[in-house]
Design a protein around this motif. Structure first.
Motif, mmCIF file in Angstrom:
data_model
loop_
_atom_site.group_PDB
_atom_site.id
_atom_site.type_symbol
_atom_site.label_atom_id
_atom_site.label_comp_id
_atom_site.label_asym_id
_atom_site.label_seq_id
_atom_site.Cartn_x
_atom_site.Cartn_y
_atom_site.Cartn_z
ATOM 1 N N LYS A 104 1.574 -1.369 0.082
ATOM 2 C CA LYS A 104 -0.079 -0.175 -0.346
ATOM 3 C C LYS A 104 0.272 1.401 0.559
ATOM 4 O O LYS A 104 2.151 1.591 0.589
ATOM 5 N N GLY A 105 0.179 2.228 -0.833
ATOM 6 C CA GLY A 105 1.329 3.519 -0.594
ATOM 7 C C GLY A 105 3.142 3.437 -2.050
ATOM 8 O O GLY A 105 2.899 4.126 -1.981
ATOM 9 N N SER A 106 2.301 1.800 -2.143
ATOM 10 C CA SER A 106 4.503 1.912 -3.274
ATOM 11 C C SER A 106 3.454 2.950 -4.535
ATOM 12 O O SER A 106 4.245 3.178 -5.322
ATOM 13 N N TRP A 107 2.549 3.134 -5.147
ATOM 14 C CA TRP A 107 1.723 3.776 -5.925
ATOM 15 C C TRP A 107 1.019 5.232 -5.865
ATOM 16 O O TRP A 107 0.436 5.265 -4.840
ATOM 17 N N PRO A 108 1.307 5.904 -6.497
ATOM 18 C CA PRO A 108 0.679 6.899 -5.105
ATOM 19 C C PRO A 108 -1.495 7.080 -5.922
ATOM 20 O O PRO A 108 -1.772 6.964 -7.066
ATOM 21 N N GLN A 109 -2.528 7.785 -5.133
ATOM 22 C CA GLN A 109 -3.546 7.810 -5.638
ATOM 23 C C GLN A 109 -3.693 9.448 -5.528
ATOM 24 O O GLN A 109 -3.258 10.030 -5.006
ATOM 25 N N THR A 110 -3.948 9.334 -7.433
ATOM 26 C CA THR A 110 -4.443 10.784 -7.958
ATOM 27 C C THR A 110 -5.615 11.349 -6.959
ATOM 28 O O THR A 110 -6.108 10.879 -5.853
ATOM 29 N N GLU A 111 -5.334 12.743 -7.289
ATOM 30 C CA GLU A 111 -6.444 13.057 -6.500
ATOM 31 C C GLU A 111 -8.121 13.136 -6.982
ATOM 32 O O GLU A 111 -9.058 12.482 -6.304
ATOM 33 N N LEU A 112 -7.880 12.098 -8.801
ATOM 34 C CA LEU A 112 -9.313 11.563 -8.463
ATOM 35 C C LEU A 112 -9.590 10.354 -8.035
ATOM 36 O O LEU A 112 -11.188 10.469 -7.607
ATOM 37 N N PHE A 113 -9.625 9.230 -7.694
ATOM 38 C CA PHE A 113 -9.328 8.043 -6.881
ATOM 39 C C PHE A 113 -9.822 8.595 -5.526
ATOM 40 O O PHE A 113 -10.769 8.166 -4.669
ATOM 41 N N ALA A 114 -9.161 9.674 -4.957
ATOM 42 C CA ALA A 114 -9.137 9.899 -3.302
ATOM 43 C C ALA A 114 -10.013 10.776 -3.511
ATOM 44 O O ALA A 114 -11.214 10.244 -2.458
ATOM 45 N N TRP A 115 -11.287 11.268 -4.504
ATOM 46 C CA TRP A 115 -12.001 11.790 -3.996
ATOM 47 C C TRP A 115 -13.440 11.065 -4.263
ATOM 48 O O TRP A 115 -14.455 11.293 -3.822
ATOM 49 N N LEU A 116 -13.110 10.216 -5.519
ATOM 50 C CA LEU A 116 -14.554 8.991 -5.195
ATOM 51 C C LEU A 116 -13.550 8.235 -4.774
ATOM 52 O O LEU A 116 -15.136 7.427 -3.702
ATOM 53 N N GLN A 117 -13.110 8.019 -3.722
ATOM 54 C CA GLN A 117 -13.075 7.522 -2.243
ATOM 55 C C GLN A 117 -13.537 7.402 -1.162
ATOM 56 O O GLN A 117 -14.863 7.197 -0.807
ATOM 57 N N GLY A 165 7.694 5.081 -21.673
ATOM 58 C CA GLY A 165 6.484 6.391 -21.986
ATOM 59 C C GLY A 165 5.982 6.338 -21.298
ATOM 60 O O GLY A 165 4.407 6.800 -20.292
ATOM 61 N N GLU A 166 5.566 5.300 -20.281
ATOM 62 C CA GLU A 166 4.689 4.301 -19.158
ATOM 63 C C GLU A 166 5.418 5.256 -17.831
ATOM 64 O O GLU A 166 6.535 5.367 -17.790
ATOM 65 N N SER A 167 4.870 4.778 -16.736
ATOM 66 C CA SER A 167 4.781 5.472 -15.541
ATOM 67 C C SER A 167 4.511 4.185 -14.924
ATOM 68 O O SER A 167 3.391 3.556 -15.163
ATOM 69 N N VAL A 168 5.692 4.612 -14.604
ATOM 70 C CA VAL A 168 5.624 2.841 -13.713
ATOM 71 C C VAL A 168 6.598 2.578 -12.084
ATOM 72 O O VAL A 168 7.222 2.839 -11.930
ATOM 73 N N TYR A 169 5.574 1.570 -11.623
ATOM 74 C CA TYR A 169 6.197 0.894 -10.333
ATOM 75 C C TYR A 169 5.802 0.099 -9.754
ATOM 76 O O TYR A 169 5.512 -0.857 -10.880
ATOM 77 N N THR A 170 7.253 -0.153 -8.654
ATOM 78 C CA THR A 170 7.204 -1.648 -7.809
ATOM 79 C C THR A 170 6.005 -1.627 -7.323
ATOM 80 O O THR A 170 6.227 -0.844 -6.566
ATOM 81 N N ILE A 171 4.957 -2.589 -7.191
ATOM 82 C CA ILE A 171 3.501 -1.857 -6.443
ATOM 83 C C ILE A 171 4.181 -3.562 -5.620
ATOM 84 O O ILE A 171 3.230 -4.170 -4.449
ATOM 85 N N GLY A 172 4.681 -4.391 -5.944
ATOM 86 C CA GLY A 172 5.225 -5.342 -5.050
ATOM 87 C C GLY A 172 5.785 -6.968 -5.410
ATOM 88 O O GLY A 172 6.519 -6.886 -6.154
#
Length: 219
Positions: free
Chosen positions: A145-158, A198-205
């Motif tokens: 959890k937190g290894s990739w950013p939660q955007t404003e969009l998903f924070a608002w939806l949640q 061109g991808e934004s890549v995160y190591t998430i697990g």
């Protein structure tokens, strides 16, 4: 994406659709050499899970999105993630196929080399229901959890929907549109290749033995 749209139709059905509305349907057919099919069967504990950023909601979760818009009413924000509110919600789905194919060519999973072992497109069911489709029995994806950013969009939806993290990761892509399972020894170079494309890549697990738990754990 280099795909041929070889069939479909535009249907106007008076009595079914309101005046001026219609249904548009289409399909594409793909082919792959049997030797190149990614079955996920050689995924093993210790493999790395990479996440490719989504462009937004993509095409799933819009029933809840509409409820959130209705609930927010005039209190909806003017912008999300630097975009006008409506544009942020309706941002077209990011298509990964060309970049993923290029990464597969550079990091193949063969008898001679261990590279990309599995891919999971995060569509309906989110991270929790799509990743298990590419995992062998007895293995689980442990996501940090937190290894990739939660955007404003998903924070608002949640916040507007009032749902917990588990439901966010089941209802929406929550910021990750494609998951790549790759051998640990290739993870950094594979991530670098995808970023160069061109991808934004995160190591998430990582992949781990499942035990008695779920096949996807976010903690």
């Amino acid at each position: 994406s280099g795909c041929a749209l070889i069939g479909g139709e535009t249907a106007e059905m008076p009595g079914m659709y309101p005046a001026g509305e219609y249904d548009l349907a289409g399909f594409a057919v793909g082919a792959v050499e049997k030797s190149k099919i990614l079955t996920g069967q050689n995924v093993k504990a210790g493999d790395v899970v990479l996440g490719l950023a989504s462009s937004g909601v993509h095409s799933n979760g819009f029933s809840l999105v509409r409820k959130c818009i209705e609930r927010a009413g005039s209190n909806a924000p003017a912008t999300l993630d630097g975009k006008p509110f409506k544009q942020a919600l309706m941002e077209p789905t990011r298509l990964y196929v060309l970049n993923v194919l290029a990464a597969l060519a550079k990091h193949p999973n063969t008898q001679e080399a261990s590279g990309i072992k599995a891919l999971a497109h995060i569509t309906g069911g989110g991270l929790l229901e799509n990743i298990p489709r590419v995992l062998p029995d007895g293995l689980a994806a442990h996501l940090e959890k937190g290894s990739w950013p939660q955007t404003e969009l998903f924070a608002w939806l949640q916040a507007t929907a009032g749902i917990d993290d588990i439901e966010m990761n089941r209802t929406f892509n929550n910021g990750i549109g494609m998951v790549v399972v790759v051998d640990a020894g290739e993870a950094e170079s594979c991530a670098a290749s995808l970023r160069a494309l061109g991808e934004s890549v995160y190591t998430i697990g990582r992949i781990a033995p499942q035990g008695d738990g779920a096949q996807v754990v976010v903690a």
